[in-house]
Write a protein that holds these residues in place. Structure first.
Motif, PDB file in Angstrom:
ATOM      1  N   ILE A   1       0.851  -1.188   0.000  1.00  0.00           N
ATOM      2  CA  ILE A   1       0.000   0.000   0.000  1.00  0.00           C
ATOM      3  C   ILE A   1       0.886   1.237   0.000  1.00  0.00           C
ATOM      4  CG2 ILE A   1      -1.953  -1.101   1.166  1.00  0.00           C
ATOM      5  CD1 ILE A   1      -1.010   0.124   3.778  1.00  0.00           C
ATOM      6  N   SER A   2       0.274   2.369  -0.301  1.00  0.00           N
ATOM      7  CA  SER A   2       0.992   3.635  -0.324  1.00  0.00           C
ATOM      8  C   SER A   2       0.536   4.500   0.842  1.00  0.00           C
ATOM      9  CB  SER A   2       0.737   4.357  -1.651  1.00  0.00           C
ATOM     10  OG  SER A   2       1.297   5.658  -1.626  1.00  0.00           O
TER      11      SER A   2
ATOM     12  N   LYS B   1       0.071   7.665   1.007  1.00  0.00           N
ATOM     13  CA  LYS B   1      -0.911   8.686   0.636  1.00  0.00           C
ATOM     14  C   LYS B   1      -2.328   8.127   0.511  1.00  0.00           C
ATOM     15  CE  LYS B   1       0.003   8.267  -4.351  1.00  0.00           C
ATOM     16  NZ  LYS B   1      -1.282   7.617  -4.661  1.00  0.00           N
ATOM     17  N   ASP B   2      -2.428   6.808   0.351  1.00  0.00           N
ATOM     18  CA  ASP B   2      -3.736   6.189   0.170  1.00  0.00           C
ATOM     19  C   ASP B   2      -4.390   5.751   1.483  1.00  0.00           C
ATOM     20  OD1 ASP B   2      -3.599   6.458  -2.597  1.00  0.00           O
ATOM     21  OD2 ASP B   2      -2.570   4.530  -2.839  1.00  0.00           O
ATOM     22  N   LEU B   3      -3.736   5.937   2.611  1.00  0.00           N
ATOM     23  CA  LEU B   3      -4.245   5.422   3.880  1.00  0.00           C
ATOM     24  C   LEU B   3      -5.673   5.876   4.202  1.00  0.00           C
ATOM     25  CD1 LEU B   3      -1.271   5.442   6.429  1.00  0.00           C
ATOM     26  CD2 LEU B   3      -2.117   3.603   4.972  1.00  0.00           C
TER      27      LEU B   3
ATOM     28  N   GLN C   1      -8.160   6.179   2.511  1.00  0.00           N
ATOM     29  CA  GLN C   1      -9.156   5.431   1.728  1.00  0.00           C
ATOM     30  C   GLN C   1      -9.182   3.947   2.095  1.00  0.00           C
ATOM     31  OE1 GLN C   1      -8.095   6.157  -2.382  1.00  0.00           O
ATOM     32  NE2 GLN C   1      -7.411   8.222  -1.880  1.00  0.00           N
ATOM     33  N   LEU C   2      -8.198   3.495   2.844  1.00  0.00           N
ATOM     34  CA  LEU C   2      -8.061   2.068   3.129  1.00  0.00           C
ATOM     35  C   LEU C   2      -8.624   1.707   4.498  1.00  0.00           C
ATOM     36  CD1 LEU C   2      -4.397   1.602   1.846  1.00  0.00           C
ATOM     37  CD2 LEU C   2      -6.532   1.175   0.590  1.00  0.00           C
TER      38      LEU C   2
END
Length: 290
Positions: free
Chosen positions: A172-173, A175-177, A179-180
């Protein structure tokens, strides 16, 4: 008055129930009732009376309950000092630790110490870090282990520091946390506040918490099975296949470390057994206590 009579008063005051007190002390209810009558006869007072919702203490009973803890503490101190006079290292170490340390670090530490001093026993209280200082102040325990630095005014020693990471089964990235799905777990208020502060410094949206579990090792199991990511100490994944981990850092880019801190009062080191344990804990490599 026997030692156990003071314990009966203390436990009875805590439970406000004869049946529960008898169960807690592993004695029959008739035997407990007889001891209560003996105590009342010895002091010449009525200690308790029965109400619609259990038992209630009289003013004289309340006073005896207040003194019971003092008497039990004094008796314990006397026994500890007598044992301390012996050349043999023996006795019971009274310790407190939060859940993570009690599960993953403390058993091995105590096992290693007992290998050196086989006549030492342990009484371990599992408590939140925030409550361990109170246990030390009240002398309910001799040594405490905590995960958060706090206002403890006695002796403290950092035993271990381990990096925190964002762990996930799949890559995972950062910056995407937002949304996860995130797996949270119940933890100390101070640590929760720290995580919230770290999040607000890095993201403008709140986390999407899919579930909150009771303990850190349950959170670990959820992460390992791909149910979301977690913010956890990296060393907890020592026994599973490598996961995708992103170290978390402060504003300056330095790794954020979770501490293991040993707390105690200076005067408790007068007890040889405690002194030996404190110095032993300082020499142990906590990275290998797994």
């Amino acid at each position: 008055m026997e030692d156990r009579d003071w314990l009966i008063i203390k436990v009875l005051q805590e439970n406000k129930n004869v049946t529960k007190t008898a169960q807690a002390l592993f004695i029959s209810q008739p035997s407990l009732t007889a001891r209560i009558r003996h105590i009342e006869d010895e002091f010449g007072v009525k200690m308790i009376y029965r109400g619609s919702r259990g038992i209630h203490f009289t003013p004289e009973g309340d006073y005896l309950a207040q003194r019971a803890q003092d008497m039990l503490t004094n008796i314990r101190h006397i026994k500890e000092q007598v044992v301390n006079m012996s050349a043999e290292i023996r006795g019971t170490l009274r310790l407190a630790a939060p859940n993570y340390l009690a599960k993953f670090k403390l058993p091995r530490l105590l096992g290693l110490f007992k290998e050196r001093y086989p006549n030492v026993e342990f009484d371990v209280i599992n408590a939140w870090s925030r409550d361990i200082c109170s246990l030390l102040y009240n002398q309910d325990v001799q040594v405490g282990f905590v995960r958060t630095d706090n206002s403890w005014n006695g002796e403290k020693h950092i035993l271990h520091e381990e990096p925190l990471c964002i762990a996930s089964k799949k890559e995972i990235s950062l910056k995407d946390l937002p949304q996860l799905a995130r797996i949270d777990y119940h933890t100390d208020t101070s640590y929760k506040t720290f995580l919230n502060t770290w999040w607000s410094e890095n993201f403008s949206r709140p986390p999407r918490i899919s579930m909150t579990v009771g303990q850190l090792d349950i959170c670990k199991a959820m992460v390992v099975n791909g149910l979301g990511y977690g913010i956890l100490p990296s060393t907890i994944f020592y026994d599973v296949e490598p996961l995708h981990q992103i170290p978390i850092t402060d504003k300056a880019g330095n790794p954020i470390l979770r501490k293991t801190i040993m707390l105690y009062q200076t005067e408790i080191l007068e007890l040889k057994m405690v002194n030996l344990f404190v110095n032993f804990a300082k020499t142990v490599d906590f990275n290998h206590l797994l």
